[in-house]
Scaffold this active site. Structure first.
Site, PDB file in Angstrom:
ATOM      1  N   HIS A  52       3.548  -3.899  -4.114  1.00  0.00           N
ATOM      2  CA  HIS A  52       2.501  -4.850  -4.125  1.00  0.00           C
ATOM      3  C   HIS A  52       2.109  -5.658  -5.030  1.00  0.00           C
ATOM      4  CE1 HIS A  52      -2.034  -5.942  -3.016  1.00  0.00           C
ATOM      5  NE2 HIS A  52      -1.148  -6.753  -2.163  1.00  0.00           N
ATOM      6  N   GLU A  55       5.049  -8.164  -5.867  1.00  0.00           N
ATOM      7  CA  GLU A  55       4.678  -9.148  -5.012  1.00  0.00           C
ATOM      8  C   GLU A  55       4.066 -10.201  -5.565  1.00  0.00           C
ATOM      9  OE1 GLU A  55       2.352 -10.491  -1.442  1.00  0.00           O
ATOM     10  OE2 GLU A  55       3.108  -8.441  -0.965  1.00  0.00           O
ATOM     11  N   HIS A  56       2.667  -9.940  -6.015  1.00  0.00           N
ATOM     12  CA  HIS A  56       1.788 -10.877  -6.405  1.00  0.00           C
ATOM     13  C   HIS A  56       2.279 -11.767  -7.592  1.00  0.00           C
ATOM     14  CE1 HIS A  56      -2.376 -10.045  -4.532  1.00  0.00           C
ATOM     15  NE2 HIS A  56      -1.400  -9.215  -3.870  1.00  0.00           N
TER      16      HIS A  56
END
Length: 426
Positions: A52, A55-56
């Protein structure tokens, strides 16, 4: 009724990357989705949340689009949309743009994914954003109760962790951790790119293939930990919190997306708790008035899944609401679904799928998700045929298999004891 999309075309490049196209000549938009078979399930405890976090970071600047502002303006400057999502087994990046801006979408996504800067200063700023996202989720009990349920359903397992990780793990992740994870998992052999819109297959491949850059040392990516069994006894995980509404999530393990009964499960779920004409809505809300929101859902993984039920209810009625839900589960095991109810559930499922296909983005993600996760794309006609083949006997058989397991229940609200809930699910 919307027309079915045309047949897809699939091409596997020498690098192992797969390109799927669905030509939709009459659409005003083009959607591009890049799907990597990696997610929180692939993480160790120490690196929880790295998928996650990474992804950022793809949105924080790349070789040709040096800042978050440049990336956003490139797509939004033509009225497009750019976004991403991290799940347990899949991470997806997608863009939807006007049909004459397909090359721009490919260029932006390609540069983000294959030439990310992962700037140390941006990383530290984004760490704070990710931590705030975790806290926001925890402050939303109607969302957080699902995370508690997963902890209960898969204890001490990556599937039981929040996709975003924990505050401790996110604080400890370094730039080296993110780069190593990128090199190990974001490989061309793990990538499916799908395009839906007014492009031919040859045009799609011609745009995409030059953007795909090799990565990694040739080693196979790490595998995930297999799923464990459902709880051997009924259990309740209680988070005592002063709330005006109690939030409940209960369920059992269910078949995954590779299982022969996956469509039986979907239709069972439609009968049980999908929509305002489902059994849970009509019984628990309309007849008994025990919940404002009550519904069931299915979440499938490769080797497991979950059939879950959520209810938001007045705290003093929470145990009674659980009892009403359990009665509906038993009813699925004891009584065949009527022909009329079975037909309604099938038409609901098929109609929702067809309506979803109006969007180029949905077409791209539907085809891409199948290829990335199962290695096989099934067309709409075959899907419809398998849904139509589900019988009342199939639903009763699967219901009995599901609910022979012990129910697991998570609850958030002003509660002092698990006992009233345990009494209902035992």
């Amino acid at each position: 009724m919307p027309q079915s999309p045309p047949p897809f075309r699939l091409e596997t490049l020498a690098s192992g990357a797969r390109i799927v196209s669905a030509e939709l000549p009459d659409r005003p938009s083009v959607s591009l989705a890049a799907l990597f078979t990696v997610g929180s399930r692939y993480e160790t405890d120490a690196e929880a949340g790295v998928s996650h976090f990474l992804e950022h970071m793809f949105f924080k600047g790349s070789a040709r689009y040096g800042s978050p502002k440049e990336i956003a303006e490139a797509i939004e400057g033509v009225g497009g949309v750019l976004n991403a999502a991290t799940d347990k087994e899949l991470t997806m990046y997608w863009a939807r743009v006007p049909k004459n801006k397909a090359r721009l979408a490919v260029d932006v996504l390609g540069d983000m994914l294959f030439a990310p800067r992962i700037d140390p200063a941006e990383l530290e700023k984004e760490r704070l954003v990710v931590l705030e996202e975790l806290r926001m989720y925890q402050d939303s009990p109607q969302e957080y109760v699902h995370s508690l349920y997963e902890q209960l359903s898969w204890p001490d397992h990556p599937l039981g962790r929040d996709v975003g990780g924990t505050e401790a793990s996110v604080r400890s992740l370094t730039r080296e951790d993110l780069v190593r994870y990128l090199e190990e998992h974001y490989l061309l052999r793990n990538l499916v790119v799908t395009v839906a819109g007014p492009l031919t297959h040859e045009e799609a491949v011609g745009l995409i293939a030059p953007q795909l850059k090799p990565r990694g040392n040739g080693a196979a990516p790490p595998r995930y930990l297999p799923s464990g069994p459902n709880g051997m006894r009924p259990r309740v995980l209680l988070k005592t919190k002063k709330t005006e509404q109690a939030h409940l999530c209960m369920g059992v393990h269910s078949p995954g997306y590779l299982d022969k009964d996956r469509y039986v499960l979907d239709i069972l779920n439609c009968v049980l708790g999908e929509g305002m004409s489902s059994r849970l809505f009509l019984e628990v809300r309309e007849k008994l008035g025990l919940a404002y929101d009550v519904h069931s859902y299915v979440n499938k993984m490769a080797d497991t899944g979950v059939l879950g039920i959520y209810a938001g209810t007045e705290p003093r009625q929470a145990a009674r609401a659980v009892g009403a839900i359990v009665r509906e589960l038993r009813r699925l095991c004891d009584e065949p679904v009527s022909d009329a109810e079975l037909t309604k559930a099938k038409e609901y499922y098929k109609g929702r799928l067809l309506l979803q296909m109006e969007s180029t983005n949905s077409v791209a993600t539907w085809y891409g998700g199948q290829e990335a996760l199962t290695g096989k794309i099934q067309g709409l006609e075959e899907t419809m045929a398998q849904v139509d083949a589900v019988s009342a006997a199939d639903i009763m058989r699967v219901a009995r298999e599901l609910f022979s397991q012990s129910l697991q229940l998570a609850a958030i609200g002003p509660f002092r004891s698990e006992a009233p809930f345990l009494k209902q699910i035992a």
